[in-house]
Enzyme design. Structure first.
Site, PDB file in Angstrom:
ATOM      1  N   LYS A  35      15.428  81.499  26.032  1.00 43.77           N
ATOM      2  CA  LYS A  35      15.849  82.847  26.357  1.00 43.77           C
ATOM      3  C   LYS A  35      16.802  83.396  25.313  1.00 43.77           C
ATOM      4  O   LYS A  35      17.120  84.576  25.290  1.00 43.77           O
ATOM      5  CB  LYS A  35      16.584  82.832  27.713  1.00 43.77           C
ATOM      6  N   GLY A  36      17.286  82.505  24.436  1.00 46.48           N
ATOM      7  CA  GLY A  36      18.383  82.864  23.534  1.00 46.48           C
ATOM      8  C   GLY A  36      18.098  84.042  22.626  1.00 46.48           C
ATOM      9  O   GLY A  36      19.011  84.771  22.231  1.00 46.48           O
ATOM     10  N   GLU A  84      14.301  83.680  16.378  1.00 46.62           N
ATOM     11  CA  GLU A  84      15.071  82.610  17.027  1.00 46.62           C
ATOM     12  C   GLU A  84      16.554  82.979  17.009  1.00 46.62           C
ATOM     13  O   GLU A  84      17.017  83.700  16.117  1.00 46.62           O
ATOM     14  CB  GLU A  84      14.758  81.299  16.276  1.00 46.62           C
ATOM     15  N   ASP A  85      17.273  82.523  18.005  1.00 45.48           N
ATOM     16  CA  ASP A  85      18.707  82.819  18.066  1.00 45.48           C
ATOM     17  C   ASP A  85      19.490  82.038  17.016  1.00 45.48           C
ATOM     18  O   ASP A  85      20.302  82.596  16.280  1.00 45.48           O
ATOM     19  CB  ASP A  85      19.279  82.567  19.469  1.00 45.48           C
ATOM     20  N   ASP A 120      19.933  74.984  14.539  1.00 46.27           N
ATOM     21  CA  ASP A 120      20.990  73.980  14.586  1.00 46.27           C
ATOM     22  C   ASP A 120      20.472  72.747  13.841  1.00 46.27           C
ATOM     23  O   ASP A 120      20.506  72.710  12.608  1.00 46.27           O
ATOM     24  CB  ASP A 120      21.304  73.721  16.063  1.00 46.27           C
ATOM     25  N   PHE A 160      30.066  75.337  18.648  1.00 52.44           N
ATOM     26  CA  PHE A 160      29.133  75.783  19.675  1.00 52.44           C
ATOM     27  C   PHE A 160      29.478  77.214  20.062  1.00 52.44           C
ATOM     28  O   PHE A 160      30.592  77.495  20.487  1.00 52.44           O
ATOM     29  CB  PHE A 160      29.159  74.858  20.893  1.00 52.44           C
ATOM     30  N   VAL A 161      28.516  78.126  19.902  1.00 55.72           N
ATOM     31  CA  VAL A 161      28.785  79.549  20.108  1.00 55.72           C
ATOM     32  C   VAL A 161      28.004  80.101  21.299  1.00 55.72           C
ATOM     33  O   VAL A 161      26.955  79.576  21.671  1.00 55.72           O
ATOM     34  CB  VAL A 161      28.462  80.372  18.846  1.00 55.72           C
ATOM     35  N   ARG A 217      25.486  84.778  28.126  1.00 56.77           N
ATOM     36  CA  ARG A 217      24.453  85.371  27.270  1.00 56.77           C
ATOM     37  C   ARG A 217      24.703  86.855  27.000  1.00 56.77           C
ATOM     38  O   ARG A 217      24.310  87.374  25.963  1.00 56.77           O
ATOM     39  CB  ARG A 217      23.072  85.261  27.925  1.00 56.77           C
TER      40      ARG A 217
END
Ligand code: IMP
Ligand code: MG
Length: 188
Positions: free
Chosen positions: A42-43, A98-99, A102, A151-152, A164
């Protein structure tokens, strides 16, 4: 929302400016072609909604949902498709939205999977990347921001489905992050 944020990494104006910049590049690169944007749920939903409306060449939208086995902040590399595309992509110009990249393991799997369906072209547009975390090289043509190994949350990115809807990218206070992880753990 009064979010427990320790640090804002990317503000909302900066996000909007970057979306405009990326959309202009994409519009120029694909001029005269239709693009099929594939958002990773969902990002990527907010980034996808914003960039799709700024691209001036025709776009179609589709979504995939994937989950990687492993803890909520660390990717294992084993990816499962929870929702596949509705559309056929053979012969089409596909751009994955894509968000964040990583480890790169999720995208590496997605690229391999989608490539096997014979699109006319296949590229990646990621809002954020954490280069220091990379475990596999990802050919990503469009990148918004390089960020440090933190981590954001916000603008689609979550911790256990929280935060979100923040309109900036930020880092949670350690107390808030610990509390949410504990709560999420007790629901498993
Ligand atoms: P990768 O397979 O390790 O590249 O993981 C990518 C996915 O992990 C992203 O699409 C996000 O859903 C999630 N992720 C990685 N880092 C973060 C973060 O800092 N905040 C929120 N989600 C993240
Ligand atoms: Mg994601």
């Amino acid at each position: 929302m009064n979010a427990p944020i320790a640090e804002v990494l990317v503000g909302s104006d900066e996000l909007a400016a970057k979306v405009d910049e990326l959309a202009a590049r994409i519009s120029a690169d694909y001029a005269g072609e239709e693009i099929l944007l594939v958002g990773v749920l969902k990002g990527a939903v907010f980034f996808m909604a914003d960039i799709a409306r700024r691209i001036t060449t025709p776009v179609a939208l589709d979504f995939m949902a994937v989950s990687s086995y492993g803890s909520s902040t660390d990717s294992s590399g084993v990816v499962r498709i929870l929702k596949d595309l509705d559309l056929e992509i053979a012969g089409r110009h596909v751009l994955i939205v894509e968000d964040i990249i990583d480890s790169g393991l999720t995208l590496s799997y997605l690229l391999k999977n989608l490539r096997s369906r014979k699109p006319a072209s296949l590229e990646v547009c990621a809002l954020l990347t954490k280069p220091s975390r990379r475990r596999t090289e990802i050919p990503c043509k469009y990148v918004g921001f390089e960020i440090p190994d933190k981590f954001v949350v916000g603008y689609g990115l979550d911790l256990a489905d929280h935060f979100r809807t923040l309109d900036f990218i930020g880092v949670l206070t350690p107390e808030a992050a610990a509390e949410i992880m504990e709560e999420a753990g007790s629901l498993l």
